[in-house]
Design an enzyme around this catalytic site. Structure first.
Site, PDB file in Angstrom:
ATOM      1  N   LYS A 212       0.842  -1.196   0.000  1.00  0.00           N
ATOM      2  CA  LYS A 212       0.000   0.000   0.000  1.00  0.00           C
ATOM      3  C   LYS A 212       0.874   1.241   0.000  1.00  0.00           C
ATOM      4  O   LYS A 212       1.426   1.628   1.022  1.00  0.00           O
ATOM      5  CB  LYS A 212      -0.903   0.036   1.242  1.00  0.00           C
ATOM      6  N   GLY A 265       6.892   5.312   7.946  1.00  0.00           N
ATOM      7  CA  GLY A 265       5.927   6.412   8.037  1.00  0.00           C
ATOM      8  C   GLY A 265       6.011   7.007   9.418  1.00  0.00           C
ATOM      9  O   GLY A 265       7.041   6.898  10.094  1.00  0.00           O
ATOM     10  N   SER A 266       4.916   7.600   9.862  1.00  0.00           N
ATOM     11  CA  SER A 266       5.005   8.338  11.124  1.00  0.00           C
ATOM     12  C   SER A 266       4.835   7.417  12.337  1.00  0.00           C
ATOM     13  O   SER A 266       4.260   6.334  12.251  1.00  0.00           O
ATOM     14  CB  SER A 266       3.973   9.465  11.134  1.00  0.00           C
ATOM     15  N   THR A 267       5.321   7.894  13.460  1.00  0.00           N
ATOM     16  CA  THR A 267       5.382   7.099  14.685  1.00  0.00           C
ATOM     17  C   THR A 267       3.988   6.709  15.188  1.00  0.00           C
ATOM     18  O   THR A 267       3.744   5.554  15.533  1.00  0.00           O
ATOM     19  CB  THR A 267       6.134   7.907  15.764  1.00  0.00           C
ATOM     20  N   GLU A 293      10.173   1.838  10.350  1.00  0.00           N
ATOM     21  CA  GLU A 293      11.061   3.001  10.477  1.00  0.00           C
ATOM     22  C   GLU A 293      10.160   4.217  10.511  1.00  0.00           C
ATOM     23  O   GLU A 293       9.356   4.417   9.594  1.00  0.00           O
ATOM     24  CB  GLU A 293      12.050   3.058   9.305  1.00  0.00           C
ATOM     25  N   CYS A 327      13.086  12.043   6.968  1.00  0.00           N
ATOM     26  CA  CYS A 327      13.014  11.624   8.371  1.00  0.00           C
ATOM     27  C   CYS A 327      14.293  12.019   9.093  1.00  0.00           C
ATOM     28  O   CYS A 327      14.319  12.194  10.296  1.00  0.00           O
ATOM     29  CB  CYS A 327      12.788  10.129   8.446  1.00  0.00           C
TER      30      CYS A 327
HETATM   31  P1  NAD Z   1       2.307   8.758   7.215  1.00  0.00           P
HETATM   32  O1  NAD Z   1       2.484   8.058   8.508  1.00  0.00           O
HETATM   33  O2  NAD Z   1       1.282   9.806   7.093  1.00  0.00           O
HETATM   34  O3  NAD Z   1       1.956   7.676   6.075  1.00  0.00           O
HETATM   35  C1  NAD Z   1       2.771   6.551   5.873  1.00  0.00           C
HETATM   36  C2  NAD Z   1       1.921   5.447   5.268  1.00  0.00           C
HETATM   37  O4  NAD Z   1       0.952   5.024   6.241  1.00  0.00           O
HETATM   38  C3  NAD Z   1       1.114   5.895   4.048  1.00  0.00           C
HETATM   39  O5  NAD Z   1       1.065   4.850   3.105  1.00  0.00           O
HETATM   40  C4  NAD Z   1      -0.247   6.156   4.636  1.00  0.00           C
HETATM   41  O6  NAD Z   1      -1.306   6.051   3.698  1.00  0.00           O
HETATM   42  C5  NAD Z   1      -0.334   5.063   5.677  1.00  0.00           C
HETATM   43  N1  NAD Z   1      -1.324   5.323   6.727  1.00  0.00           N
HETATM   44  C6  NAD Z   1      -1.822   6.508   7.135  1.00  0.00           C
HETATM   45  N2  NAD Z   1      -2.709   6.318   8.122  1.00  0.00           N
HETATM   46  C7  NAD Z   1      -2.746   4.994   8.346  1.00  0.00           C
HETATM   47  C8  NAD Z   1      -3.480   4.166   9.250  1.00  0.00           C
HETATM   48  N3  NAD Z   1      -4.326   4.695  10.142  1.00  0.00           N
HETATM   49  N4  NAD Z   1      -3.272   2.835   9.210  1.00  0.00           N
HETATM   50  C9  NAD Z   1      -2.396   2.293   8.331  1.00  0.00           C
HETATM   51  N5  NAD Z   1      -1.690   3.027   7.447  1.00  0.00           N
HETATM   52  C10 NAD Z   1      -1.860   4.357   7.464  1.00  0.00           C
HETATM   53  O7  NAD Z   1       3.749   9.299   6.782  1.00  0.00           O
HETATM   54  P2  NAD Z   1       4.176  10.155   5.520  1.00  0.00           P
HETATM   55  O8  NAD Z   1       3.652  11.541   5.679  1.00  0.00           O
HETATM   56  O9  NAD Z   1       3.892   9.449   4.251  1.00  0.00           O
HETATM   57  O10 NAD Z   1       5.757  10.149   5.710  1.00  0.00           O
HETATM   58  C11 NAD Z   1       6.373  10.965   6.652  1.00  0.00           C
HETATM   59  C12 NAD Z   1       6.686  10.217   7.932  1.00  0.00           C
HETATM   60  O11 NAD Z   1       7.485   9.072   7.634  1.00  0.00           O
HETATM   61  C13 NAD Z   1       7.519  11.057   8.881  1.00  0.00           C
HETATM   62  O12 NAD Z   1       7.083  10.831  10.207  1.00  0.00           O
HETATM   63  C14 NAD Z   1       8.940  10.531   8.666  1.00  0.00           C
HETATM   64  O13 NAD Z   1       9.798  10.749   9.753  1.00  0.00           O
HETATM   65  C15 NAD Z   1       8.665   9.090   8.415  1.00  0.00           C
HETATM   66  N6  NAD Z   1       9.755   8.463   7.666  1.00  0.00           N
HETATM   67  C16 NAD Z   1      10.653   7.718   8.367  1.00  0.00           C
HETATM   68  C17 NAD Z   1      11.726   7.136   7.703  1.00  0.00           C
HETATM   69  C18 NAD Z   1      12.738   6.323   8.452  1.00  0.00           C
HETATM   70  O14 NAD Z   1      13.544   5.657   7.826  1.00  0.00           O
HETATM   71  N7  NAD Z   1      12.733   6.357   9.777  1.00  0.00           N
HETATM   72  C19 NAD Z   1      11.879   7.324   6.329  1.00  0.00           C
HETATM   73  C20 NAD Z   1      10.928   8.077   5.645  1.00  0.00           C
HETATM   74  C21 NAD Z   1       9.861   8.652   6.336  1.00  0.00           C
END
Ligand code: NAD
Length: 541
Positions: A212, A265-267, A293, A327
């Site tokens: 996804k 994605g986010s924490t 991550e 990130c």
């Molecule tokens: P996000 O958490 O908004 O989305 C990430 C993914 O999760 C997307 O595919 C999104 O559709 C999905 N998602 C959203 N809500 C969800 C839910 N309730 N249940 C399941 N999936 C859901 O993050 P983003 O805005 O796409 O990316 C930015 C974030 O990612 C920042 O917090 C950044 O620090 C982190 N990030 C971390 C790394 C790392 O290596 N640590 C690398 C890249 C990005």
């Protein structure tokens, strides 16, 4: 691999092309950008051999030109997610038995396709979808992705070569089986390379995947799918669905065959997913592997012995490239009083010299942030800093979303080391600076350690070895990727395996053998050459 112990090509990092004016690569990507800008792509779900158009669509537009639409994508319903799961499970029967050299060849081929005929496409798609400058697109969508694919093949063979000793009369061997079930990959908007790597790394190890992507990366995700198809990834090995993330995730996590998640994605989202996995734990056939991550609040801390120009460059690049939407982006800075003015003057000069606008104009260093939600959140924090007595905006501070989601690179100076923007991940071009008394170096390190819940990246600048040594020790658990006299961004596959702990993730280091180990379940086979025929041991007399 019945007939040879094959060596795979030794991976080397893909050279970054310059895109200097007049270069052929610049011309190719500019032409491709125009063609995508004028396109109207209709992106289906990819489930097995089928391209499914549900008719329930959303538009894809450009962050820097949000009224302009470049296509649509189709949203999945629950039945499509169920179908993606059953298709992955069916495809696993053949894929898990496919010799590793065939899997390796497919992904090496994908790397070569991106390095060659797809380079301009994947870069231009990343400029369109995620508003990256050509340099940011090249180091992500082309080079990092090529590196992930080539290095992971090498790491896979390193893992397979790891075998136990055998004693007289027996032969011990380990096979690294793919997980029983299927893997769920959820990817973020900000790196095309991560979007491709999360499903591909699990698939390389013999797993099948439901992927996804982020709603804000689908335009470039389609190019990834095109590459995988042309490289020969069989139907059903990577199935792609988009739509309501909660519905998709709940459907996936309800399957007894769910065997692992590869998330970036986010924490908060990751913790919610972890909780749901826990709630479903009695339904699963196997304990799922959980790899995530997540966020960061990455720091730069300068010692009084540091070079102010070098610290300033670390801030200007580390905080503002790709609008701080990495990130790893530096977002909190600790400067000693003796260097603060000079360092910040350099940063202000840098910020004043940044050109902001569409990535199509390749002289722009700053482009737009990803979407309106992000824009509004950043604007709110900037307004708050303007109002707060313990914060002052010393560079930038303006924003405009009339055409694209443009936020000026902004530097906040605070007198409060626990000010909200010193602690909270904003994920945008906003950096906050706290100035400490030179004599408080050791306490400041403690402050760096205790200020944020994250531990992803961090950098220390110092020309004093004792101070460096102290910082490396004091900040031991503050960052999974720790930089000395360098900006905290720009990890290179094979050189700086990437990931952090605390609230930043499970630290399984993308782009390393350690990550691939999460996608296998080893089976030990002990073979005895001549089996005993009497149960009595000699000690029984
Ligand atoms: P996000 O958490 O908004 O989305 C990430 C993914 O999760 C997307 O595919 C999104 O559709 C999905 N998602 C959203 N809500 C969800 C839910 N309730 N249940 C399941 N999936 C859901 O993050 P983003 O805005 O796409 O990316 C930015 C974030 O990612 C920042 O917090 C950044 O620090 C982190 N990030 C971390 C790394 C790392 O290596 N640590 C690398 C890249 C990005």
């Amino acid at each position: 691999m019945g007939k040879g112990f094959f060596n795979v090509p030794e991976p080397v990092n893909e050279p970054v092309k310059s895109y200097a004016p007049g270069s052929p690569e610049r011309e190719a990507v500019a032409k491709q950008y125009k063609s995508y800008y004028n396109s109207s792509v209709d992106v289906p779900l990819y489930i097995g051999s089928e391209e499914i158009k549900t008719g329930n669509t959303k538009n894809m537009s450009l962050p820097h030109d949000h009224k302009h639409v470049v296509g649509t994508y189709h949203l999945a319903e629950k039945q499509h997610v169920d179908k993606a799961i059953s298709t992955a499970l069916e495809a696993r029967k053949k894929w898990a038995q496919t010799p590793w050299e065939q899997r390796a060849a497919i992904f090496l081929r994908a790397a070569d396709l991106i390095a060659g005929p797809y380079r301009a496409k994947i870069n231009a798609a990343t400029m369109v979808a995620q508003s990256k400058t050509i340099h940011q697109a090249e180091i992500d969508a082309a080079c990092e992705l090529i590196d992930f694919l080539r290095f992971n093949v090498k790491f896979m063979t390193d893992i397979y070569a790891e075998q136990p000793v055998s004693s007289n009369g027996i032969w011990n061997r380990v096979e690294y089986r793919p997980l029983e079930g299927f893997i769920y990959a959820i990817t973020p908007f900000n790196f095309t390379a991560i979007a491709a790597n999360l499903p591909a790394s699990a698939a390389l190890m013999g797993n099948t995947v439901v992927w996804k992507p982020s709603d804000h990366q689908i335009f470039s995700a389609k190019v990834i799918v095109d590459v995988f198809k042309e490289a020969g990834v069989p139907d059903g090995v990577i199935n792609v669905v988009y739509g309501d993330p909660i519905m998709i995730t709940d459907t996936v996590l309800a399957s007894p065959d769910f065997s692992g998640i590869h998330f970036t994605g986010s924490t908060f989202i990751f913790k919610e997913i972890w909780k749901k996995i826990g709630e479903n734990i009695h339904n699963y056939k196997t304990y799922p592997k959980i790899v995530g991550e997540t966020g960061g609040k990455d720091f730069i801390v300068a010692h009084p012995s540091a070079n102010p120009k070098q610290v300033a460059t670390g801030i200007s690049r580390g905080a503002f490239e790709f609008q701080g939407q990495k990130c790893s982006a530096a977002s909190r800075v600790y400067l000693p009083k003796s260097l603060a003015e000079e360092t910040l003057n350099h940063v202000k000069e840098d910020v004043a010299s940044f050109k902001m606008g569409s990535p199509e104009d390749m002289s722009n260093f700053i482009t737009a942030v990803i979407h309106e939600g992000s824009f509004d959140k950043l604007a709110k924090y900037i307004d708050q800093a303007k109002a707060d007595s313990d914060a002052e905006i010393i560079a930038g501070g303006n924003y405009d979303k009339s055409k694209g989601y443009f936020i000026e690179p902004t530097v906040i100076l605070t007198t409060n080391p626990k000010y909200t923007t010193m602690e909270t991940e904003l994920f945008g071009p906003v950096v906050t600076v706290y100035v400490y008394d030179d004599k408080d170096w050791s306490n400041t390190l403690k402050l760096v350690d205790e200020t944020s819940e994250y531990a992803l990246t961090g950098a220390v600048f110092s020309n004093c070895r004792y101070a460096l040594e102290e910082a490396i020790k004091a900040l031991e658990n503050c960052a999974g990727n720790f930089y000395v006299n360098d900006k905290p961004t720009g990890a290179v596959v094979g050189q700086q395996p990437f990931g952090g702990a605390r609230a930043s993730g499970t630290n399984d280091k993308a782009g390393s053998a350690q990550n691939l180990l999460r996608w296998v379940s080893p089976r030990l086979i002990k073979e005895t050459f001549v089996s005993p025929e009497d149960y009595r041991y000699p000690f029984l007399g």
